[in-house]
Design a protein around this motif. Sequence first.
Motif, PDB file in Angstrom:
ATOM      1  N   ALA A 166       0.830  -1.204   0.000  1.00 31.86           N
ATOM      2  CA  ALA A 166       0.000   0.000   0.000  1.00 31.86           C
ATOM      3  C   ALA A 166       0.869   1.259   0.000  1.00 31.86           C
ATOM      4  O   ALA A 166       0.597   2.216  -0.747  1.00 31.86           O
ATOM      5  N   LEU A 167       1.916   1.274   0.819  1.00 38.78           N
ATOM      6  CA  LEU A 167       2.790   2.441   0.862  1.00 38.78           C
ATOM      7  C   LEU A 167       3.527   2.637  -0.460  1.00 38.78           C
ATOM      8  O   LEU A 167       3.689   3.776  -0.944  1.00 38.78           O
ATOM      9  N   GLU A 168       3.981   1.530  -1.066  1.00 37.44           N
ATOM     10  CA  GLU A 168       4.675   1.632  -2.357  1.00 37.44           C
ATOM     11  C   GLU A 168       3.739   2.162  -3.436  1.00 37.44           C
ATOM     12  O   GLU A 168       4.132   2.984  -4.265  1.00 37.44           O
ATOM     13  N   ARG A 169       2.489   1.731  -3.409  1.00 39.56           N
ATOM     14  CA  ARG A 169       1.529   2.209  -4.396  1.00 39.56           C
ATOM     15  C   ARG A 169       1.212   3.686  -4.187  1.00 39.56           C
ATOM     16  O   ARG A 169       1.052   4.439  -5.153  1.00 39.56           O
ATOM     17  N   LEU A 170       1.102   4.098  -2.914  1.00 38.69           N
ATOM     18  CA  LEU A 170       0.878   5.514  -2.631  1.00 38.69           C
ATOM     19  C   LEU A 170       2.045   6.360  -3.127  1.00 38.69           C
ATOM     20  O   LEU A 170       1.854   7.458  -3.678  1.00 38.69           O
ATOM     21  N   ASP A 171       3.256   5.878  -2.935  1.00 40.95           N
ATOM     22  CA  ASP A 171       4.439   6.616  -3.370  1.00 40.95           C
ATOM     23  C   ASP A 171       4.508   6.703  -4.891  1.00 40.95           C
ATOM     24  O   ASP A 171       4.935   7.717  -5.451  1.00 40.95           O
ATOM     25  N   ARG A 172       4.060   5.631  -5.580  1.00 41.24           N
ATOM     26  CA  ARG A 172       4.165   5.581  -7.040  1.00 41.24           C
ATOM     27  C   ARG A 172       3.019   6.312  -7.732  1.00 41.24           C
ATOM     28  O   ARG A 172       3.227   7.028  -8.710  1.00 41.24           O
ATOM     29  N   GLU A 173       1.785   6.149  -7.223  1.00 40.13           N
ATOM     30  CA  GLU A 173       0.610   6.659  -7.922  1.00 40.13           C
ATOM     31  C   GLU A 173      -0.112   7.775  -7.179  1.00 40.13           C
ATOM     32  O   GLU A 173      -0.979   8.441  -7.757  1.00 40.13           O
ATOM     33  N   GLY A 174       0.206   7.954  -5.912  1.00 44.13           N
ATOM     34  CA  GLY A 174      -0.515   8.943  -5.125  1.00 44.13           C
ATOM     35  C   GLY A 174      -1.826   8.381  -4.606  1.00 44.13           C
ATOM     36  O   GLY A 174      -2.251   7.273  -4.973  1.00 44.13           O
ATOM     37  N   PRO A 175      -2.527   9.116  -3.745  1.00 46.96           N
ATOM     38  CA  PRO A 175      -3.794   8.619  -3.172  1.00 46.96           C
ATOM     39  C   PRO A 175      -4.862   8.434  -4.236  1.00 46.96           C
ATOM     40  O   PRO A 175      -5.016   9.257  -5.140  1.00 46.96           O
ATOM     41  N   ALA A 176      -5.606   7.358  -4.113  1.00 45.47           N
ATOM     42  CA  ALA A 176      -6.756   7.133  -4.978  1.00 45.47           C
ATOM     43  C   ALA A 176      -7.914   7.992  -4.483  1.00 45.47           C
ATOM     44  O   ALA A 176      -7.916   8.467  -3.340  1.00 45.47           O
ATOM     45  N   PRO A 177      -8.923   8.247  -5.330  1.00 40.61           N
ATOM     46  CA  PRO A 177     -10.085   9.028  -4.881  1.00 40.61           C
ATOM     47  C   PRO A 177     -10.717   8.407  -3.634  1.00 40.61           C
ATOM     48  O   PRO A 177     -11.052   7.224  -3.614  1.00 40.61           O
ATOM     49  N   SER A 178     -10.849   9.197  -2.581  1.00 38.90           N
ATOM     50  CA  SER A 178     -11.334   8.683  -1.297  1.00 38.90           C
ATOM     51  C   SER A 178     -12.216   9.725  -0.640  1.00 38.90           C
ATOM     52  O   SER A 178     -12.197  10.914  -0.982  1.00 38.90           O
ATOM     53  N   ASN A 179     -12.996   9.261   0.330  1.00 39.49           N
ATOM     54  CA  ASN A 179     -13.832  10.145   1.141  1.00 39.49           C
ATOM     55  C   ASN A 179     -13.045  10.515   2.393  1.00 39.49           C
ATOM     56  O   ASN A 179     -12.809   9.680   3.254  1.00 39.49           O
TER      57      ASN A 179
END
Length: 448
Positions: A227-240
Motif C-alpha cells: 500500500a505504501l509503495e503504491r501511494l508513493d508511485r501513484e498517489g492517493p486514490a479518490p477517497s472520502n
Amino acid sequence: MASQQQPPQPPATYTNLQAAAEDGAVETRNPLAPPPPTGADEPRPTGAAEPLQPPIEPEEPDGSKFRAVVAIVRCMVGPAALYIPKGFADAGLGGGLVCVTIAMALFAFGMARLIASWRHARASGVTTPGLDGVAYALAGKWAGHLATFCVTAMQCGVGVTYYIFVAENIDMLAPSRYNLTMGAVILAMAVVEAPLSLFKRLQRLHGLNAAGNLLVALALLTIFAVALERLDREGPAPSNYGVGPPGKVLTFAGTAVFAFEGTASIVVPVCDATARAHRGSLEYVVVGATAAVALAYALFGIACSLAFGRRVDVIVAESLPQTWWPGGLVRLAYVLVVLVTFPLQLFPVSDLVSRGRQGWWSALPRLALVGVLALLAFAFRHRLDHVVSLLGALACAPLALVVGPWAHLSVAATPRARLLDRACICVGWVICVAATANALVTWRDAAS
C-alpha cells in the motif's frame, strides 16, 4: 473442607483458546504458563468431554508484563485486521477514525473495569476461572449467562467468517479452468476441519499455531508495504476524507468492535497468569496494548484505503495484484492461518456441546457444529461485511462493554464510579442495538 461447603458454580465456558494452545495446555486458563511435562506423569483426560477446570493447587504465576502484552496482541491481531480498510473506505477517513477511537476507548474502559472486578474477586477468595466465572461471581447468573452467550456466539461467528474467507481466497488462487465455486470450497473445508474438531487436547497444534502467528505478521506487513509503495508511485486514490453515510458508519462501528474480539475473553486468564508483583499495573498494560493495536489498525486502514480507493475489497488481501507475488502468496498465507486456527477458535464451543458425552455421542455434536457453521457460511457467503458487523454488534459489544462494568457495579467504591459503569453499559447496549438493527436493515446491500 471449606471449599466443599461452597455452593457449586455453573460450568464455565473455556474462553482461552489460542493462548492455551500456544502454550500446550487446554486444561488450564493460564496462557503464559510454561508447557506441561511430557513424561509419564503428564495428566491425561479421563473422559471424552470432561469439564476443563484449573488445577486444584496452581503454581505461583510468574508471567511478566511483556508476556502479558504479547498474549493480548497475539489474540487481538488476526484476519479481522483485513476488514479495517474497507471500513475506512465506506465510512470515510474521518468517520473511520471516529469509530476506531471510540471503540478503543470504550473497549479499554470495559477491560479496565473487568480487571478491577477480577482483582476484587481474587482478593475475596473467588477462584472461578474465566470471564464468565468472574461475571457470575460478582454480578449474578444473568451476567454469567450473557458472557457465555457472547463468547459462544462470537466463536461460532468467527468460524462462519473463516469459511467465507477461505472460499473467497481459494476462488482467486485456483486457476479458472478448475471452475471452483464457493460452495464447493466451503464443503471441502468442512470435510478437512471435521476430524480436527474431534481433538480434545491441542498440544499437537502448538507448532502450527506459532507458524500461523508468524504468517499473520508477515502478511500484514507485506500488505502495508504494498500500500505504501503504491501511494508513493501513484498517489492517493479518490477517497472520502470526511464522514460517510450513517449506515456505512454504523456498519464499520460493528466491525471496529469485532476487530478487538480476541482480547475480551482472554483478559482474565492473562491476569491470572501474571506475577503478583505486576498485577497492580495490569490496567495500564491492557489499555496500552489496546491503544497500540488501535493505532496500528488506523494506520493500516488509512494507508490501504488511500492506496486502493473506494473499491477496496472487504478482505483487503484480495485488492493486491493478481500475481503470485505479492497477492497470491499473501492470500495463501492467510488461508493456511485460518485452516490451522479454525479448530482452536471452535474448541470452546465444541467442548461445550459434547460435554458429558463419550464415544460417538461426543463426536456427533462436534461434527454437527462444523456442518451447521458451513451451512451458515454458504447462506451468507456474499455478505461477509455485514456478518462481521453483526458479530461485533451482537456478541463483541456486550462482551467488551457490558460484562466488565456490570461486574464492577458490585465493587465500585464511589457513586461516580457506579455512574461511569452504568454509562458504559448503556453505550454498549446502544451500540449493540443500533449496529445490529443497521446490519439487518441494510442486509440486502451487503458485500463480500
